[in-house]
Design a protein around this motif. Structure first.
Motif, PDB file in Angstrom:
ATOM      1  N   MET A  63       0.855  -1.173   0.000  1.00  0.00           N
ATOM      2  CA  MET A  63       0.000   0.000   0.000  1.00  0.00           C
ATOM      3  C   MET A  63       0.890   1.222   0.000  1.00  0.00           C
ATOM      4  SD  MET A  63      -2.900   1.156   2.665  1.00  0.00           S
ATOM      5  CE  MET A  63      -3.976   2.434   2.101  1.00  0.00           C
ATOM      6  N   ARG A  64       0.477   2.199  -0.759  1.00  0.00           N
ATOM      7  CA  ARG A  64       1.179   3.471  -0.767  1.00  0.00           C
ATOM      8  C   ARG A  64       0.620   4.376   0.317  1.00  0.00           C
ATOM      9  NH1 ARG A  64       1.538   4.655  -7.182  1.00  0.00           N
ATOM     10  NH2 ARG A  64       3.051   3.016  -7.620  1.00  0.00           N
ATOM     11  N   LYS A  65       1.458   5.277   0.757  1.00  0.00           N
ATOM     12  CA  LYS A  65       1.037   6.257   1.748  1.00  0.00           C
ATOM     13  C   LYS A  65      -0.118   7.084   1.179  1.00  0.00           C
ATOM     14  CE  LYS A  65       2.976   9.845   4.642  1.00  0.00           C
ATOM     15  NZ  LYS A  65       4.168  10.605   5.002  1.00  0.00           N
ATOM     16  N   TRP A  66      -1.078   7.420   2.026  1.00  0.00           N
ATOM     17  CA  TRP A  66      -2.200   8.249   1.589  1.00  0.00           C
ATOM     18  C   TRP A  66      -1.692   9.645   1.254  1.00  0.00           C
ATOM     19  CZ3 TRP A  66      -6.971   6.558   0.507  1.00  0.00           C
ATOM     20  CH2 TRP A  66      -7.369   5.327   1.022  1.00  0.00           C
ATOM     21  N   SER A  67      -2.251  10.226   0.195  1.00  0.00           N
ATOM     22  CA  SER A  67      -1.895  11.595  -0.172  1.00  0.00           C
ATOM     23  C   SER A  67      -3.166  12.419  -0.273  1.00  0.00           C
ATOM     24  CB  SER A  67      -1.124  11.626  -1.489  1.00  0.00           C
ATOM     25  OG  SER A  67      -1.929  11.153  -2.553  1.00  0.00           O
ATOM     26  N   ARG A  68      -2.974  13.701  -0.201  1.00  0.00           N
ATOM     27  CA  ARG A  68      -4.072  14.667  -0.193  1.00  0.00           C
ATOM     28  C   ARG A  68      -4.025  15.443  -1.502  1.00  0.00           C
ATOM     29  NH1 ARG A  68      -6.299  17.544   4.360  1.00  0.00           N
ATOM     30  NH2 ARG A  68      -6.976  19.587   3.719  1.00  0.00           N
ATOM     31  N   LYS A  69      -5.132  15.476  -2.233  1.00  0.00           N
ATOM     32  CA  LYS A  69      -5.202  16.193  -3.509  1.00  0.00           C
ATOM     33  C   LYS A  69      -6.445  17.068  -3.528  1.00  0.00           C
ATOM     34  CE  LYS A  69      -1.801  13.804  -5.277  1.00  0.00           C
ATOM     35  NZ  LYS A  69      -0.483  14.305  -5.317  1.00  0.00           N
ATOM     36  N   ASN A  70      -6.245  18.331  -3.872  1.00  0.00           N
ATOM     37  CA  ASN A  70      -7.392  19.218  -4.065  1.00  0.00           C
ATOM     38  C   ASN A  70      -7.765  19.179  -5.530  1.00  0.00           C
ATOM     39  OD1 ASN A  70      -7.829  20.298  -1.429  1.00  0.00           O
ATOM     40  ND2 ASN A  70      -5.884  21.370  -1.649  1.00  0.00           N
ATOM     41  N   SER A  71      -9.058  19.054  -5.785  1.00  0.00           N
ATOM     42  CA  SER A  71      -9.548  19.005  -7.160  1.00  0.00           C
ATOM     43  C   SER A  71     -10.765  19.912  -7.266  1.00  0.00           C
ATOM     44  CB  SER A  71      -9.903  17.567  -7.541  1.00  0.00           C
ATOM     45  OG  SER A  71     -11.012  17.126  -6.795  1.00  0.00           O
ATOM     46  N   LEU A  72     -11.286  20.037  -8.482  1.00  0.00           N
ATOM     47  CA  LEU A  72     -12.480  20.862  -8.673  1.00  0.00           C
ATOM     48  C   LEU A  72     -13.655  20.321  -7.856  1.00  0.00           C
ATOM     49  CD1 LEU A  72     -12.300  21.558 -12.505  1.00  0.00           C
ATOM     50  CD2 LEU A  72     -11.775  23.125 -10.625  1.00  0.00           C
ATOM     51  N   GLY A  73     -13.684  19.011  -7.642  1.00  0.00           N
ATOM     52  CA  GLY A  73     -14.752  18.388  -6.863  1.00  0.00           C
ATOM     53  C   GLY A  73     -14.505  18.433  -5.371  1.00  0.00           C
ATOM     54  N   GLY A  74     -13.405  19.052  -4.953  1.00  0.00           N
ATOM     55  CA  GLY A  74     -13.097  19.128  -3.529  1.00  0.00           C
ATOM     56  C   GLY A  74     -11.902  18.255  -3.173  1.00  0.00           C
ATOM     57  N   LEU A  75     -11.652  18.160  -1.887  1.00  0.00           N
ATOM     58  CA  LEU A  75     -10.526  17.395  -1.377  1.00  0.00           C
ATOM     59  C   LEU A  75     -10.718  15.906  -1.658  1.00  0.00           C
ATOM     60  CD1 LEU A  75      -7.923  17.196   0.357  1.00  0.00           C
ATOM     61  CD2 LEU A  75      -9.424  17.022   2.343  1.00  0.00           C
ATOM     62  N   LYS A  76      -9.652  15.265  -2.116  1.00  0.00           N
ATOM     63  CA  LYS A  76      -9.646  13.815  -2.336  1.00  0.00           C
ATOM     64  C   LYS A  76      -8.420  13.232  -1.649  1.00  0.00           C
ATOM     65  CE  LYS A  76     -13.233  13.829  -5.012  1.00  0.00           C
ATOM     66  NZ  LYS A  76     -14.496  13.418  -4.494  1.00  0.00           N
ATOM     67  N   LEU A  77      -8.585  12.056  -1.091  1.00  0.00           N
ATOM     68  CA  LEU A  77      -7.481  11.337  -0.459  1.00  0.00           C
ATOM     69  C   LEU A  77      -7.225  10.103  -1.309  1.00  0.00           C
ATOM     70  CD1 LEU A  77      -9.407  12.327   2.371  1.00  0.00           C
ATOM     71  CD2 LEU A  77      -6.957  12.531   2.699  1.00  0.00           C
ATOM     72  N   ARG A  78      -5.941   9.897  -1.638  1.00  0.00           N
ATOM     73  CA  ARG A  78      -5.608   8.834  -2.589  1.00  0.00           C
ATOM     74  C   ARG A  78      -4.523   7.916  -2.052  1.00  0.00           C
ATOM     75  NH1 ARG A  78      -5.459  12.732  -7.859  1.00  0.00           N
ATOM     76  NH2 ARG A  78      -7.692  13.073  -7.919  1.00  0.00           N
ATOM     77  N   SER A  79      -4.656   6.669  -2.447  1.00  0.00           N
ATOM     78  CA  SER A  79      -3.640   5.670  -2.162  1.00  0.00           C
ATOM     79  C   SER A  79      -3.781   4.582  -3.214  1.00  0.00           C
ATOM     80  CB  SER A  79      -3.802   5.088  -0.760  1.00  0.00           C
ATOM     81  OG  SER A  79      -2.735   4.221  -0.464  1.00  0.00           O
ATOM     82  N   GLU A  80      -2.988   3.554  -3.043  1.00  0.00           N
ATOM     83  CA  GLU A  80      -3.057   2.416  -3.945  1.00  0.00           C
ATOM     84  C   GLU A  80      -2.728   1.153  -3.167  1.00  0.00           C
ATOM     85  OE1 GLU A  80      -1.142   1.099  -8.213  1.00  0.00           O
ATOM     86  OE2 GLU A  80      -1.070   3.197  -7.613  1.00  0.00           O
ATOM     87  N   MET A  81      -3.492   0.096  -3.434  1.00  0.00           N
ATOM     88  CA  MET A  81      -3.281  -1.191  -2.766  1.00  0.00           C
ATOM     89  C   MET A  81      -3.083  -2.264  -3.809  1.00  0.00           C
ATOM     90  SD  MET A  81      -5.922  -1.743   0.299  1.00  0.00           S
ATOM     91  CE  MET A  81      -6.037  -0.595   1.628  1.00  0.00           C
ATOM     92  N   ASP A  82      -2.241  -3.231  -3.468  1.00  0.00           N
ATOM     93  CA  ASP A  82      -2.126  -4.366  -4.384  1.00  0.00           C
ATOM     94  C   ASP A  82      -3.284  -5.328  -4.111  1.00  0.00           C
ATOM     95  OD1 ASP A  82      -1.431  -6.176  -2.298  1.00  0.00           O
ATOM     96  OD2 ASP A  82       0.705  -5.820  -2.595  1.00  0.00           O
ATOM     97  N   ALA A  83      -3.426  -6.338  -4.951  1.00  0.00           N
ATOM     98  CA  ALA A  83      -4.569  -7.252  -4.860  1.00  0.00           C
ATOM     99  C   ALA A  83      -4.597  -7.994  -3.526  1.00  0.00           C
ATOM    100  CB  ALA A  83      -4.532  -8.237  -6.026  1.00  0.00           C
ATOM    101  N   HIS A  84      -3.435  -8.423  -3.048  1.00  0.00           N
ATOM    102  CA  HIS A  84      -3.387  -9.166  -1.785  1.00  0.00           C
ATOM    103  C   HIS A  84      -3.833  -8.290  -0.611  1.00  0.00           C
ATOM    104  CE1 HIS A  84      -2.186 -12.037   1.232  1.00  0.00           C
ATOM    105  NE2 HIS A  84      -1.425 -11.127   1.807  1.00  0.00           N
TER     106      HIS A  84
END
Length: 189
Positions: free
Chosen positions: A1-22
């Protein structure tokens, strides 16, 4: 899993990460286990004639027998020796009966948000702040249940011997702790 990141977009604040299948599979399984425990507890509530007439949902009046559920659904009131309500055994029963159904419902709903926003095969996860709050609730509930099962305390070592059957579960507990911390830091302004 990647560390969560914070992104501001036109739709508002979004929190993003990525997980592998396992990782996604493990998290889905844990969410399912905890929500299953909670759902079974809710179904075990006694039938109540007054609840049927009024539409009020009534819950169990006694604490759960399962230690994991006792950790997720603790007593509402601690009796202090010598206090005026020290002998009021019915206080916890009444509070539990009234509030436990709503608490279970909120915990199960938080788990459902995780299941709805987590790609089944892993991949990118994008959350609104409200969804992130639900993730925090669900991950915390999983940590509480797993920590209780592992008997986690301040004296628990950072790792168990590799031949200890609890070792992989402790690794998962640490992973959940890291995930929760990372998400909290990403949510903070």
């Amino acid at each position: 899993m990647r560390k969560w990141s914070r992104k501001n977009s036109l739709g508002g604040l979004k929190l993003r990460s990525e997980m592998d299948a396992h990782e996604a599979e493990v998290l889905r399984s844990l969410v399912g286990a905890v929500t299953g425990l909670l759902t079974d507890r809710a179904r075990a509530a006694p039938e109540d004639d007054l609840a049927a007439l009024t539409g009020l949902q009534m819950g169990n009046t006694t604490p759960p027998d399962d230690p994991r559920l006792r950790r997720l659904l603790p007593e509402f009131h601690r009796k202090e020796p010598g206090s005026p309500d020290a002998d009021r055994a019915d206080l916890n029963s009444a509070l539990r009966s009234l509030h436990e159904p709503d608490i279970i419902e909120a915990k199960v709903a938080a788990g459902q948000v995780v299941l709805e926003t987590l790609p089944p095969e892993g991949g990118k996860v994008t959350l609104s702040p409200e969804q992130a709050d639900a993730w925090l609730t669900a991950v915390n509930d999983i940590r509480l249940a797993l920590g209780t099962a592992l008997d986690i305390s301040t004296e628990t070592p950072d790792s168990f011997d590799s031949d200890d059957p609890r070792a992989p579960h402790l690794d998962v507990y640490h992973w959940l702790t890291w995930m929760q911390d990372s998400l909290l830091q990403a949510l903070a302004p």
